[in-house]
Design a protein around this motif. Structure first.
Motif, PDB file in Angstrom:
ATOM      1  N   UNK A   1       0.814  -1.081   0.032  1.00  0.00           N
ATOM      2  CA  UNK A   1       0.191   0.012  -0.016  1.00  0.00           C
ATOM      3  C   UNK A   1       0.888   1.402  -0.196  1.00  0.00           C
ATOM      4  N   UNK A   2       0.962   1.765  -1.291  1.00  0.00           N
ATOM      5  CA  UNK A   2       1.758   3.160  -1.138  1.00  0.00           C
ATOM      6  C   UNK A   2       1.304   4.299  -0.149  1.00  0.00           C
ATOM      7  N   UNK A   3       2.078   4.683   0.554  1.00  0.00           N
ATOM      8  CA  UNK A   3       1.634   6.020   1.601  1.00  0.00           C
ATOM      9  C   UNK A   3       1.699   5.285   3.024  1.00  0.00           C
ATOM     10  N   UNK A   4       1.274   3.909   3.082  1.00  0.00           N
ATOM     11  CA  UNK A   4       1.549   3.314   4.351  1.00  0.00           C
ATOM     12  C   UNK A   4       3.049   3.416   5.034  1.00  0.00           C
ATOM     13  N   UNK A   5       3.007   3.613   6.312  1.00  0.00           N
ATOM     14  CA  UNK A   5       4.444   3.742   6.736  1.00  0.00           C
ATOM     15  C   UNK A   5       4.769   2.233   7.121  1.00  0.00           C
ATOM     16  N   UNK A   6       6.026   1.690   6.908  1.00  0.00           N
ATOM     17  CA  UNK A   6       6.508   0.546   7.287  1.00  0.00           C
ATOM     18  C   UNK A   6       7.693   0.737   7.915  1.00  0.00           C
ATOM     19  N   UNK A   7       8.445  -0.261   8.701  1.00  0.00           N
ATOM     20  CA  UNK A   7       9.446  -0.072   9.221  1.00  0.00           C
ATOM     21  C   UNK A   7      10.653  -0.727   8.114  1.00  0.00           C
ATOM     22  N   UNK A   8      11.763   0.191   8.166  1.00  0.00           N
ATOM     23  CA  UNK A   8      12.815  -0.131   6.890  1.00  0.00           C
ATOM     24  C   UNK A   8      14.162  -0.542   7.791  1.00  0.00           C
ATOM     25  N   UNK A   9      14.344  -1.602   7.601  1.00  0.00           N
ATOM     26  CA  UNK A   9      15.686  -1.971   8.317  1.00  0.00           C
ATOM     27  C   UNK A   9      16.748  -2.342   7.214  1.00  0.00           C
ATOM     28  N   UNK A  10      18.038  -1.446   7.403  1.00  0.00           N
ATOM     29  CA  UNK A  10      19.187  -1.511   6.339  1.00  0.00           C
ATOM     30  C   UNK A  10      20.373  -1.782   7.518  1.00  0.00           C
ATOM     31  N   UNK A  11      20.968  -2.863   7.431  1.00  0.00           N
ATOM     32  CA  UNK A  11      22.116  -3.128   8.245  1.00  0.00           C
ATOM     33  C   UNK A  11      21.538  -2.908   9.605  1.00  0.00           C
ATOM     34  N   UNK A  12      22.126  -2.197  10.454  1.00  0.00           N
ATOM     35  CA  UNK A  12      21.976  -1.722  12.091  1.00  0.00           C
ATOM     36  C   UNK A  12      21.085  -0.516  11.957  1.00  0.00           C
ATOM     37  N   UNK A  13      20.552  -0.014  10.865  1.00  0.00           N
ATOM     38  CA  UNK A  13      19.570   0.963  10.925  1.00  0.00           C
ATOM     39  C   UNK A  13      18.210   0.528  10.896  1.00  0.00           C
ATOM     40  N   UNK A  14      17.243   1.080  11.632  1.00  0.00           N
ATOM     41  CA  UNK A  14      15.879   0.893  11.480  1.00  0.00           C
ATOM     42  C   UNK A  14      15.182   2.178  11.723  1.00  0.00           C
ATOM     43  N   UNK A  15      14.358   2.515  10.794  1.00  0.00           N
ATOM     44  CA  UNK A  15      13.391   3.742  10.732  1.00  0.00           C
ATOM     45  C   UNK A  15      12.239   3.435   9.873  1.00  0.00           C
ATOM     46  N   UNK A  16      11.339   4.873   9.916  1.00  0.00           N
ATOM     47  CA  UNK A  16       9.910   4.523   9.179  1.00  0.00           C
ATOM     48  C   UNK A  16      10.215   4.789   7.735  1.00  0.00           C
ATOM     49  N   UNK A  17       9.467   4.332   6.956  1.00  0.00           N
ATOM     50  CA  UNK A  17       9.764   4.603   5.580  1.00  0.00           C
ATOM     51  C   UNK A  17       8.321   4.286   4.873  1.00  0.00           C
ATOM     52  N   UNK A  18       8.050   5.017   3.711  1.00  0.00           N
ATOM     53  CA  UNK A  18       6.688   4.810   2.828  1.00  0.00           C
ATOM     54  C   UNK A  18       7.164   4.622   1.480  1.00  0.00           C
ATOM     55  N   UNK A  19       6.532   3.881   0.740  1.00  0.00           N
ATOM     56  CA  UNK A  19       6.714   3.977  -0.792  1.00  0.00           C
ATOM     57  C   UNK A  19       5.651   5.038  -1.336  1.00  0.00           C
ATOM     58  N   UNK A  20       6.428   6.040  -1.996  1.00  0.00           N
ATOM     59  CA  UNK A  20       5.837   7.064  -2.322  1.00  0.00           C
ATOM     60  C   UNK A  20       5.512   7.044  -3.779  1.00  0.00           C
ATOM     61  N   UNK A  21       5.952   6.339  -4.613  1.00  0.00           N
ATOM     62  CA  UNK A  21       5.627   5.909  -6.134  1.00  0.00           C
ATOM     63  C   UNK A  21       5.847   4.692  -6.294  1.00  0.00           C
ATOM     64  N   UNK A  22       4.745   3.927  -6.862  1.00  0.00           N
ATOM     65  CA  UNK A  22       5.273   2.582  -7.477  1.00  0.00           C
ATOM     66  C   UNK A  22       5.521   2.933  -8.855  1.00  0.00           C
ATOM     67  N   UNK A  23       6.535   2.449  -9.589  1.00  0.00           N
ATOM     68  CA  UNK A  23       6.899   2.998 -10.974  1.00  0.00           C
ATOM     69  C   UNK A  23       6.560   2.064 -11.765  1.00  0.00           C
ATOM     70  N   UNK A  24       6.903   0.655 -11.546  1.00  0.00           N
ATOM     71  CA  UNK A  24       6.429  -0.405 -12.567  1.00  0.00           C
ATOM     72  C   UNK A  24       6.591  -1.620 -11.978  1.00  0.00           C
ATOM     73  N   UNK A  25       6.002  -2.553 -12.429  1.00  0.00           N
ATOM     74  CA  UNK A  25       6.204  -3.959 -12.082  1.00  0.00           C
ATOM     75  C   UNK A  25       6.788  -4.837 -13.080  1.00  0.00           C
ATOM     76  N   UNK A  26       7.649  -5.774 -12.864  1.00  0.00           N
ATOM     77  CA  UNK A  26       8.426  -6.369 -13.755  1.00  0.00           C
ATOM     78  C   UNK A  26       7.844  -7.807 -14.125  1.00  0.00           C
ATOM     79  N   UNK A  27       7.517  -8.142 -15.409  1.00  0.00           N
ATOM     80  CA  UNK A  27       7.265  -9.525 -15.827  1.00  0.00           C
ATOM     81  C   UNK A  27       8.630 -10.464 -16.012  1.00  0.00           C
ATOM     82  N   UNK A  28       8.483 -11.446 -15.173  1.00  0.00           N
ATOM     83  CA  UNK A  28       9.820 -11.873 -15.273  1.00  0.00           C
ATOM     84  C   UNK A  28       9.999 -12.944 -16.406  1.00  0.00           C
TER      85      UNK A  28
END
Length: 637
Positions: free
Chosen positions: A353-380
């Motif tokens: 859900x774009x705009x919904x706040x999620x927790x983003x964990x990168x390495x030892x960092x944890x913060x709140x993040x949102x998907x602001x703009x879905x650009x495209x989906x990939x057909x594998x």
């Protein structure tokens, strides 16, 4: 020489041999690799064969394996090597792998950790987990089936995750008569797809996991193949850790080591590069600089440390540094930003859900993040870019992501430790996606916060009140707008400065472009939350009347506010009562199927768990409910 002397010499030699063996084994390099591909391509059988042929099975395990092969395995074909890996009962009953199974084995040249990953599409998230730490990928293809959708999906993911050493193991060659023509037909088709992916090289090997062809020893059944055996290639393949030692120095701080008042160090594992005493360093995101005073380890101090080592650094200066910060060379820092383009592999059953706040964990960092703009989906299958506003389970897409603060990072292709992340649902703590950062969005580096002299406290003080957001939530027809309107009139009569944001009214202007899908509802509340925050910054008491069906978004708005300035009012009206009122005729339309995604009918409403106040409009009139709310607001002011 006496018998005692001879015994002493013999025991000493045996001990020395053991010590030499242990020392040699301890200092072997470690290769992590993954096996992947479609269902029944033979991944588990291949790993079982590697364990068996490398003599890594104890006698009791072998006896159990023979017994299990008779009970669960392929009848009449001896040992079923897949049973060495398919440890889950559900897997044995179905004959498939549904979890990631890790196995250790070793040869005279190297140690190995292999991840056997599931082939079914619904377990793609498990495959991503297994591949995230791998140096090499063995992609299996059933010689009878050829290149399948999962072959392409797993190849795409392996390439996306930055694994450069790829083996195309064309398995079950014994079932196609060891046909050279069939082998090269599959290799040609895969090469065409690999070229589209940008995969520069891969090594094709014709094998039979069941018969052992070209696994450990070269097979006489494929005299036309002159390449290495699978194990021979695994023993000689390069390791990511070696490559990372040549990169720029990066160390994410895991914790501040403060055993006493005389020692303050910063502990972590070196992700890339090397560090030495006296080197000039920079701490990000603050940008503060100093020099390395000492390098401390469990085994003693070092003058120099390299990627992969766990160390504690002390600095010559008192520099502010904490968990989540990244230490780099002073003259070669990584980037810092709060908006990125990234690829997401969506793992959750609930769609993104774009705009919904999620927790983003990168390495030892944890913060709140949102998907602001879905650009495209990939057909594998075709690598076509498909327009999409969300991502479903196992979908892969490219999105823009915004974090609540600037963080140090590098592109995943350059440094997986500082470019790979996971998204976590804030309500359930479930991992919902794995992501790989491409680059920072330029706008994130061009926009800076402008300090102002008149703050929200000053705005509120001149009005003789405390800023507050009073958030009414409940089903359609519960009475939110009616109660909020009465509350505002009462506060206005008392000389309070207020503003009412109503759900329907906002959709006539600010949010007129939004519909009623879950994604649109999330964006609706995100925008309203931002407006309410700005109005509270002006010192107003802001009243909002929105269904706001999801706890995550109500929590997001709460966290925008200072402690004690958000007041959630649950207008608790049973569905049957709200539907009986049906003031706007919306329930009737929803029941008739003419109004989709209507809260309470075919879209969920998540009741507040810790609201500051609950009012029941079955037991209270709107006037009485408003009186209680006003009293609570004034008590807080």
């Amino acid at each position: 020489m006496s018998g005692a002397d001879q015994s002493y010499v013999t025991d000493t030699l045996i001990a020395e041999d053991i010590d030499a063996y242990l020392h040699k084994h301890q200092h072997k390099t470690m290769l992590r690799f993954i096996t992947c591909g479609s269902v029944d391509d033979g991944k588990s059988t291949l790993i079982g064969r590697l364990l068996y042929d490398s003599k890594m099975i104890f006698e009791d395990q072998l006896a159990n394996l023979e017994s299990d092969s008779r009970a669960h395995g392929t009848q009449g074909q001896g040992i079923d090597f897949a049973l060495l890996v398919d440890g889950l009962a559900a897997e044995r009953e179905q004959g498939i792998t549904i979890d990631v199974a890790y196995r250790f084995f070793a040869t005279d040249k190297r140690k190995f950790i292999v991840a056997d990953t599931p082939g079914h599409e619904e377990y793609t998230r498990n495959m991503v987990t297994g591949a995230s730490t791998a140096d090499l990928a063995v992609i299996l293809v059933d010689a009878r089936q050829g290149i399948l959708t999962q072959t392409r999906r797993h190849s795409y993911l392996v390439n996306l995750l930055g694994i450069k050493n790829i083996v195309l193991a064309v398995n079950k060659m014994d079932l196609v008569g060891y046909s050279q023509e069939r082998f090269y037909e599959i290799v040609k088709e895969y090469a065409s797809f690999a070229e589209q992916l940008g995969m520069k090289t891969f090594l094709p090997i014709p094998i039979s996991g069941l018969a052992g062809d070209n696994i450990v020893t070269r097979s006489e059944n494929t005299p036309w193949y002159q390449g290495p055996t699978l194990l021979g290639h695994l023993e000689d393949a390069p390791i990511t850790a070696t490559r990372m030692q040549d990169a720029a120095f990066r160390m994410a701080v895991q914790w501040v080591n403060r055993p006493n008042l005389d020692f303050r160090g910063f502990a972590g594992q070196i992700g890339s590069g090397t560090i030495a005493k006296g080197d000039a360093i920079r701490v990000l995101p603050s940008g503060k600089t100093s020099r390395v005073k000492s390098i401390v380890t469990y085994d003693g101090p070092l003058d120099r440390a390299v990627a992969g080592q766990s160390i504690t650094l002390t600095f010559e200066d008192e520099v502010d540094c904490s968990r989540g910060d990244v230490i780099t060379m002073a003259d070669a820092p990584c980037e810092v930003a709060d908006q990125f383009e990234a690829t997401l592999v969506w793992m959750d059953e609930a769609e993104m859900l774009p705009g919904r706040p999620y927790l983003l964990k990168m390495g030892t960092q944890t913060m709140t993040a949102t998907v602001t703009e879905p650009k495209y989906e990939v057909n594998v299958n075709t690598l076509e870019r498909l327009s999409s506003q969300t991502l479903a389970t196992n979908a892969i897409g490219v999105v823009n992501i915004s974090t609540d603060r600037a963080i140090p990072f590098e592109a995943y292709a350059q440094n997986p430790d500082l470019g790979g992340f996971i998204l976590i649902d804030r309500m359930t703590n479930a991992t919902v996606a794995a992501g790989m950062v491409h680059f920072a969005l330029r706008r994130s580096q061009n926009i800076h916060w402008q300090a102002v002299d008149i703050d929200r406290t000053a705005h509120a003080a001149i009005k003789g009140q405390q800023a507050r957001v009073v958030w009414f939530t409940g089903l359609s027809g519960s009475g939110k707008s009616t109660i909020a309107n009465i509350v505002e009139k009462k506060l206005h009569a008392l000389g309070k400065h207020t503003f009412l944001l109503d759900g329907d009214n906002v959709r006539h202007g600010l949010n007129r472009d939004l519909g009623f899908t879950d994604a649109d509802r999330v964006e609706n509340i995100r925008r309203v939350g931002e407006v309410a925050k700005l109005m509270s910054d002006a010192g107003l008491i802001v009243l909002t009347a929105f269904i706001s069906p999801f706890r995550a978004e109500r929590r997001m708005v709460r966290e925008m506010m200072d402690a004690g300035e958000f007041m959630e009012i649950h207008v608790n009206t049973p569905l049957e009562v709200a539907e009986a009122r049906d003031v706007k005729g919306l329930y009737k339309k929803a029941r008739a199927g003419n109004l989709k995604n209507f809260t309470g009918i075919d879209s969920p409403y998540e009741q507040p768990e810790n609201a500051e106040m609950t009012v029941n409009t079955v037991e209270l009139t709107a006037e009485d409910a408003a009186e209680q709310v006003v009293a609570a607001i004034l008590a807080g002011l």
